[in-house]
Design an enzyme around this catalytic site. Structure first.
Site, mmCIF file in Angstrom:
data_model
loop_
_atom_site.group_PDB
_atom_site.id
_atom_site.type_symbol
_atom_site.label_atom_id
_atom_site.label_comp_id
_atom_site.label_asym_id
_atom_site.label_seq_id
_atom_site.Cartn_x
_atom_site.Cartn_y
_atom_site.Cartn_z
ATOM 1 C CG ASP A 173 -1.693 1.205 1.453
ATOM 2 O OD1 ASP A 173 -1.895 1.945 0.464
ATOM 3 O OD2 ASP A 173 -2.129 1.434 2.597
ATOM 4 C CD GLU A 224 -10.586 -19.715 -11.616
ATOM 5 O OE1 GLU A 224 -10.773 -20.111 -10.466
ATOM 6 O OE2 GLU A 224 -11.162 -18.735 -12.090
ATOM 7 C CG ASP A 244 -6.049 3.393 0.418
ATOM 8 O OD1 ASP A 244 -5.180 2.482 0.511
ATOM 9 O OD2 ASP A 244 -6.747 3.548 -0.599
ATOM 10 C CG ASP A 254 -12.387 -15.020 -12.953
ATOM 11 O OD1 ASP A 254 -11.726 -15.427 -12.000
ATOM 12 O OD2 ASP A 254 -13.617 -14.803 -12.908
ATOM 13 C CG ASP A 297 -1.370 1.606 -3.702
ATOM 14 O OD1 ASP A 297 -0.178 1.297 -3.899
ATOM 15 O OD2 ASP A 297 -1.753 2.299 -2.730
HETATM 16 C C1 GLC Z 1 -12.512 -17.048 -9.903
HETATM 17 C C2 GLC Z 1 -11.687 -16.145 -9.046
HETATM 18 C C3 GLC Z 1 -12.451 -15.849 -7.796
HETATM 19 C C4 GLC Z 1 -13.736 -15.143 -8.158
HETATM 20 C C5 GLC Z 1 -14.530 -15.963 -9.161
HETATM 21 C C6 GLC Z 1 -15.586 -15.121 -9.804
HETATM 22 O O1 GLC Z 1 -12.705 -18.291 -9.325
HETATM 23 O O2 GLC Z 1 -10.430 -16.710 -8.818
HETATM 24 O O3 GLC Z 1 -11.703 -15.081 -6.898
HETATM 25 O O4 GLC Z 1 -14.501 -14.926 -7.024
HETATM 26 O O5 GLC Z 1 -13.729 -16.450 -10.216
HETATM 27 O O6 GLC Z 1 -15.002 -14.180 -10.656
#
Ligand code: GLC
Length: 503
Positions: free
Chosen positions: A21, A249, A25, A195, A29
């Site tokens: 940070d 992912e 705050d 994601d 960041d």
């Molecule tokens: C993936 C991310 C997770 C998020 C989810 C929805 O699993 O790693 O953190 O909450 O997708 O975007």
């Protein structure tokens, strides 16, 4: 075969709210990240991936994106992204951003238009139906559909109601999301972590899930069209020079299903979380490694290796808190074939934080693994303001500064492993051969064109004799005192070593 940087390299995941940070705050960041790049260089990783930094109402702390091509003021500005990329590149570090293709925030202008009326041009950018099917949402036991009273239809959200799913069947959505990739590629990012990308393809008929799949993992309603969409995404990446990469992912457990998303012309890499889900056991690790190796060979894809991330309890905590176990797992992770992804703080041996009920902020119960990184032992631990989450245990002694100064620390072990891995082609690119071992021990050889290494890991809490053929020297060990001397056929309790042929 010549390997690319993302095959040879190691990527370090930053959860931006919790890393560093600079503004004071209490929330990390982009400037904080830039100011701490020396930590990544010291460690010896090849690149970083940061979780989302885009404008967001933060219902899911950034995984609810309200604008894909800007930066949330809490993290800084577009100029700060440019400065981060520039500073990272000057240190030979690559930068990956998190791209969230499956859903937006409910505050994204696309969704606000979409929910405005049934005939709005953006209506079909999301998934609207008169009747919900039986799909369930993540994080809570509830349907994946919310009725929007204004237009009397339900919209689909695999995650929170504030995260409506995009309709990838709509070519306008695909094209807009490609533009997002181009926006950041043009700014110089080296790639993306995508994601929950396995979720973008939904069977357009939206059939009910079979009973045995309801509520298991986040639903997966596979639509073969997904693979075509991944090819389109790959074409966008490939139109840029410089070995840009996209790692998906793919939150599934069958390695074949995972890797079907990472064939030659689809994603470059797909996360395999099976090591992460494995208990601390030589047999469990051996089985997962055998499966990872076999499916990589069959499919011609490159493996990925993960022990921790922002969605699960940290592996040291999962293994019962014993730092020796975290060391053994790290030595294994960094000597396997594939691209390791480290989660910031694992190199410090951090455990999950204890988060009292009145400090809980994440709807998915993941706060403990997202505790701030303590940079030094003094007041504030390098943070200007009180951080948004409680500290992990023992920040006064377990922090980056103390660990970097102590040659026997777990951070120093990560550093030695990363150096050894970078220097030896057998370790970062060679083949892997599992070996037979006494119970409780995991053993494998790595062999390249010239070099050879043997890895022995004792997962048991008692010493064990592991006879080896020939003479070997300990190159890296979870206990540094063993390094540089001949291997004497004995592993101490919960100890692992990398051996190099003597002479
Ligand atoms: C993936 C991310 C997770 C998020 C989810 C929805 O699993 O790693 O953190 O909450 O997708 O975007």
């Amino acid at each position: 075969m010549e390997l690319t940087w993302w095959q040879r390299g190691v990527i370090y995941q930053i959860y931006p709210r919790s890393f560093a940070d600079a503004s004071g705050d209490g929330v990390g960041d982009l400037l904080g990240m830039r100011q701490h790049l020396d930590h990544l260089t010291w460690l010896g990783v090849d690149g970083l991936w940061t979780s989302p930094i885009y404008p967001s109402p933060m219902a899911d702390f950034g995984y609810d994106v309200a604008n894909y091509t800007d930066v949330d003021p809490v993290f800084g500005s577009l100029d700060d992204v440019d400065a981060l990329i520039d500073a990272a590149h000057r240190r030979d570090l690559r930068v990956l951003l998190d791209w969230v293709p499956n859903h937006t925030s409910d505050r994204h202008p696309w969704f606000m238009a979409s929910r405005g009326s049934r005939d709005n041009p953006y209506r079909d950018w999301y998934v609207w139906r008169d009747q919900p099917n039986n799909w369930r949402q993540a994080f809570r036991d509830a349907p994946a559909w919310t009725l929007d009273p204004r237009t009397g239809q339900y919209y689909l959200h695999h995650f929170l109601p504030q995260q409506p799913d995009l309709n990838w069947n709509n070519p306008a959505v695909r094209s807009a999301m490609h533009d997002v990739l181009r926006f950041w590629l043009d700014r110089g990012v080296d790639g993306f972590r995508a994601d929950v990308i396995h979720l973008i393809g939904k069977d357009p008929a939206l059939l009910d899930d079979p009973d045995d799949r309801v509520g298991s993992r986040v639903g997966w309603h596979h639509d073969p069209l997904t693979h075509g969409w991944l090819r389109e995404i790959r074409t966008v990446l490939d139109s840029y020079d410089g070995d840009r990469v996209i790692v998906g992912e793919v939150n599934l457990s069958d390695p074949h299903e995972i890797l079907s998303h990472a064939a030659a012309d689809q994603l470059h890499l797909a996360f395999n979380f099976n090591l992460l889900w494995a208990p601390f056991s030589a047999t469990a690790f051996r089985d997962e490694i055998a499966a990872i190796e076999a499916t990589a060979d069959e499919t011609g894809t490159w493996p990925t290796l993960v022990l921790s991330n922002h969605d699960v309890s940290r592996h040291r905590t999962r293994y019962g808190g014993d730092e020796r176990r975290a060391r053994v797992a790290a030595l294994v992770l960094l000597t396997l074939r594939g691209t390791p992804f480290l989660y910031a703080g694992e190199e410090l041996g951090l455990e999950d934080a204890v988060v009292p009920p009145d400090r809980v902020v994440d709807p998915g119960g993941r706060d403990p693994a997202r505790a701030p990184i303590p940079w030094h032992g003094g007041p504030g631990h390098g943070w200007g303001g009180a951080p948004w989450l409680p500290w992990p245990p023992e920040p006064s002694t377990r922090n980056a500064d103390a660990q970097r100064r102590d040659p026997d620390s777990i951070a120093a072990l990560y550093r030695r492993l990363l150096r050894a891995r970078r220097a030896e082609p057998a370790l970062h690119g060679g083949g892997l051969e599992l070996r037979d071992t006494p119970e409780g021990v995991l053993a494998y050889d790595r062999h390249g064109a010239t070099g050879r290494r043997r890895v022995l890991a004792n997962f048991a809490d008692a010493p064990v004799r592991v006879p080896v053929d020939g003479a070997w020297t300990v190159q890296v060990a979870t206990r540094r005192a063993r390094e540089g001397v001949a291997f004497d056929d004995v592993l101490a309790a919960t100890e692992a070593v990398v051996l190099t042929p003597a002479g």
